[in-house]
Design an enzyme around this catalytic site. Structure first.
Site, PDB file in Angstrom:
ATOM      1  CB  SER A 606      -0.969  -0.042   1.179  1.00 56.91           C
ATOM      2  OG  SER A 606      -2.025   0.844   0.954  1.00 56.91           O
ATOM      3  CG  ASP A 691      -7.820  -1.582  -2.196  1.00 57.71           C
ATOM      4  OD1 ASP A 691      -8.288  -0.810  -1.337  1.00 57.71           O
ATOM      5  OD2 ASP A 691      -6.625  -1.913  -2.241  1.00 57.71           O
ATOM      6  CG  HIS A 726      -6.145  -2.068   1.218  1.00 54.47           C
ATOM      7  ND1 HIS A 726      -5.550  -1.435   0.164  1.00 54.47           N
ATOM      8  CD2 HIS A 726      -5.321  -1.862   2.282  1.00 54.47           C
ATOM      9  CE1 HIS A 726      -4.432  -0.860   0.553  1.00 54.47           C
ATOM     10  NE2 HIS A 726      -4.258  -1.106   1.835  1.00 54.47           N
TER      11      HIS A 726
END
Length: 757
Positions: A606, A691, A726
């Site tokens: 991320s 996500d 995610h």
């Protein structure tokens, strides 16, 4: 946040619940994954079948101009907010098929590693029971089942005082176990299933839980009777997982706006329609988001509205929820506050430019402006969170890059509260470690906390704050002959380009590692949002360590490991310090012969994906292989688009590129914008179609442009989970399979794949 982006609160939240949530969430989602080299072989076994060409994304010119600067994005078309465009889905499926094809030659190794990882897991297990009123609450996992059961048993002697030596009775004469919720049964109809909140009512008669069945973090809240498990009222739809009981008959929850910013707080009376719920607060400033916290005393609920630098607090008297919210701390730019309650005082944690590492104040309930400093600010000690008990204050701090717990005695309720007594520090044995708060009973002298290190499995301790006695209540069992004595953990310090000393946490198996430069090493990095990546245990990582790998974490600026200034020096117009710190750590590990360039693999997820994306543009020669997990790599385009979830609130983290200075600075490091015609390491990129923190299109565009531009033939793979978000797949065995997949990449990247017997 990107990384822990789009949680229902700001990243620098300092309430105990949010602090605990962030640390747990990060650890449960972090994975050490890496990509393979292309066309390697061992013996007669081809590691990468080469009879399938990689997908080539169509180029559709999209021109963007600002401040006289023109950017061409040929892959802008990959962004589809509905996630249903057949052309986009077709491309993603082609990438997945290509990844499956190239990985098919090492399926035997992947299954071997998966068998190892799963073989270390005690599949039928329970968490450390927590005594709450008349019940012990705990979760249970069953052999062969992906998900948990949420359970409870009655306490035999309810009137007895809690002790560190308390144990939940089991056996034929013990009160029967009652399963409150079986996630396995609920998950049967869904490819993805996760529980974001599980809250028992104050009287222990009801349970409210929030479930997500897509991975998009849009939750539905169900309320059930704790004994019969029968539904109570209708579910609350389209909410966040931020949920608290206001009393035994009412819930407080939050919802999001059209860009998924938590902006409204609602009061729901059980048995009424959701459409009749009362809006307690609406935050209209799109730089702020709301979240909830309940005091340890369970007497007050706090509503916080926060940006990246400012946080102000309202309180709700749970005994009188109809009275609505009352201001506790005012909205003052640059002042960050959080609160709790004990007796006739509120306790406030306060951070400002002057008190950058925070201070703790107290004020009477009936005169909240009359504050007294209980714990003053120290430039060398960062106060992260506080936890209140009827007779004690527990402060979670950081000093010299390591967490610590300090316990203070409080005067009797009603006596003057003008100072703290004591200051007992809890001792830990490992040189580097991780400590997280856990739920504890307010009217008790027992503090519960979670502990682990890179060689110590997750452990739950009960600590008697009066006597200083600590009792281990639970340590995760690691099967397969694990012996922590086989491993060595240490801390090293690299020197960054500007002379800053950067800590590195390291673990390896001491009987296998030679430290002569020939050992393989996996270096992990993050460095954003003031998130601390403390050294923690991961059982699946043993499949690397037991093959002679070294695992290291670079605690780069932008995180919070070294206090608030460490964070400030790695954000906005100082963001490049994050990248140069990481490069300095890599060079230090090579210089000290922990590894060589040919054996150095790196990983970031991320916002950590931004980190590794940036450094491979800057120094592609330094790394053998890279994994970018759900990476935030299209920084400039994303931050210029206020319709993307929570972009506006993150201008205080990355900068507002509508201003020229930030525009060109962000462009200078944004990974997508800095791909050039050069050789790159082997790369694996992952994404989740649902996500909402980092849109799948960012990693998709990154891969497409890399494939079109780079000059090498090293492996570049893209794996997009089409039914997850995610944090990828939801089942615990599914997550182990993902670890096995990524560790197989490491073997390939370093030419360590054994031949098929």
């Amino acid at each position: 946040m990107r990384g822990l982006r789009h949680l229902p609160s700001a990243t620098n939240s300092v309430t105990l619940q949010t602090f605990h949530f962030y640390t747990k969430l990060f650890k449960s989602s972090s994975s050490a994954s890496i990509s393979p080299r292309r066309n390697l072989s061992v013996g007669a076994c081809s590691l990468f079948p080469s009879n399938m060409d990689p997908p080539i994304a169509n180029k559709v010119k999209h021109e963007m101009e600002m401040f006289g600067d023109v950017r061409i994005d040929n892959y802008y078309w990959l962004r589809d907010d509905s996630r249903s465009d057949p052309h986009v889905l077709s491309y993603l499926r082609e990438e997945n098929a290509y990844t499956d094809h190239l990985m098919s030659g090492t399926k035997h190794l992947e299954e071997q590693i998966y068998s190892e990882i799963r073989g270390r897991l005690k599949e039928d297990d329970i968490s450390a029971p927590f005594r709450r009123g008349a019940y012990y609450y705990y979760s249970r996992t069953l052999e062969g089942k992906e998900y948990s059961q949420h359970c409870r048993r009655r306490v035999v002697n309810v009137g007895t005082e809690a002790s560190v030596y308390d144990t939940m009775p089991t056996g034929p004469d013990a009160p029967p176990e009652h399963v409150l919720l079986d996630e396995n049964a609920k998950a049967q109809e869904h490819a993805f299933y996760t529980i974001g909140a599980f809250k028992v009512s104050p009287n222990n008669k009801l349970v409210a839980y929030a479930e997500d069945t897509k991975g998009d973090e849009i939750f539905t809240v169900h309320v059930i009777d704790a004994e019969s498990r029968a539904p109570v009222g209708k579910p609350l739809a389209g909410v966040t997982s931020d949920l608290e009981w206001a009393d035994n008959n009412a819930l407080v929850y939050t919802t999001r706006d059209e860009i998924l910013r938590p902006d409204k707080v609602w009061l729901h009376k059980l048995g009424t329609e959701q459409s009749l719920d009362i809006c307690l607060y609406h935050e209209k400033d799109d730089m702020f988001s709301v979240d909830l916290a309940v005091s340890e005393s369970k007497k007050f609920l706090f509503v916080e509205s926060a940006s990246k630098i400012t946080r102000f607090v309202f309180y709700l008297d749970i005994s009188k929820p109809e009275d609505g919210l009352v201001v506790l701390t005012p909205r003052l730019d640059g002042i960050d506050t959080s609160a709790s309650h004990r007796g006739n005082h509120f306790f406030i944690k306060r951070r400002s430019d002057e008190c950058f590492n925070s201070e703790i104040l107290a004020c009477p309930l009936d005169n909240t402006s009359a504050t007294t400093v209980l714990l003053p600010h120290k430039p060398s000690v960062n106060i992260q969170a506080m936890q209140l008990f009827s007779d004690h204050l527990v402060v979670y701090q950081r000093e010299n890059g390591l967490p610590k717990i300090t316990i203070y005695n409080l005067p009797a309720t009603g006596e003057p509260l003008d100072r703290l007594q004591g200051g007992r520090v809890v001792d830990f044995v490992d040189p580097i470690y991780s400590v997280d708060p856990s739920e504890s009973e307010f009217y008790s002298c027992i503090l519960r906390f979670d502990y682990s290190s890179m060689k110590t499995p997750p452990s739950v301790y009960d600590y008697d704050m009066n006597s200083g006695i600590s009792v281990l209540k639970k340590i995760d069992v690691v099967l397969g002959g694990f012996d922590s004595g086989n491993y060595l953990t240490e801390r090293q310090w690299a020197t960054s380009a500007d002379g800053t000393k950067v800590p590195i946490s390291i673990v390896y198996r001491k009987d296998l590692v030679k430290l002569d430069g020939s050992d393989p090493l996996l270096l992990y990095g993050y460095g954003s949002y003031e998130i601390c990546i403390d050294p923690y245990f991961k059982a699946s990582r043993l499949s690397l360590l037991d093959r002679g790998f070294i695992f290291a974490v670079a605690h780069v600026r932008g995180g919070g490991e070294m206090g608030r200034p460490w964070y400030e020096d790695g954000k906005l117009l100082k963001k490049k310090n994050t990248f140069t710190d990481f490069i300095a750590c890599a060079e230090y590990l090579i210089e000290k012969k922990y590894c060589s360039k040919e054996k150095l693999c790196i990983e970031g997820r991320s916002a950590g994906g931004l980190l590794v994306g940036a450094v491979i543009n800057m120094r592609p020669d330094l790394f053998k292989a890279v994994v970018a997990g759900v990476p935030f790599v299209d920084v400039l385009t994303t931050m210029l688009d206020p319709t993307i979830p929570l972009t506006t609130s993150e201008w205080m983290e990355w900068g507002d590129p509508r201003k020229e200075e930030f525009y060109f600075y962000m462009k200078s490091y944004s990974p997508v914008d800095n791909i050039t015609a050069q050789n790159y390491p082997a790369i694996l990129v992952t994404a989740g179609l649902n996500d909402t923190r980092v849109l799948y299109s960012e990693p998709a565009k990154f891969v497409a442009k890399l494939r079109d531009t780079k000059t090498d033939d090293n492996t570049l793979l893209f794996k997009c989970e089409l039914g997850a978000g995610h944090f990828s797949k939801s089942g615990r065995f599914e997550k182990l399979q993902e670890d096995a997949f990524t560790y197989t990449f490491i073997m390939k990247a370093l030419n360590m794949v054994p031949s098929i017997p």
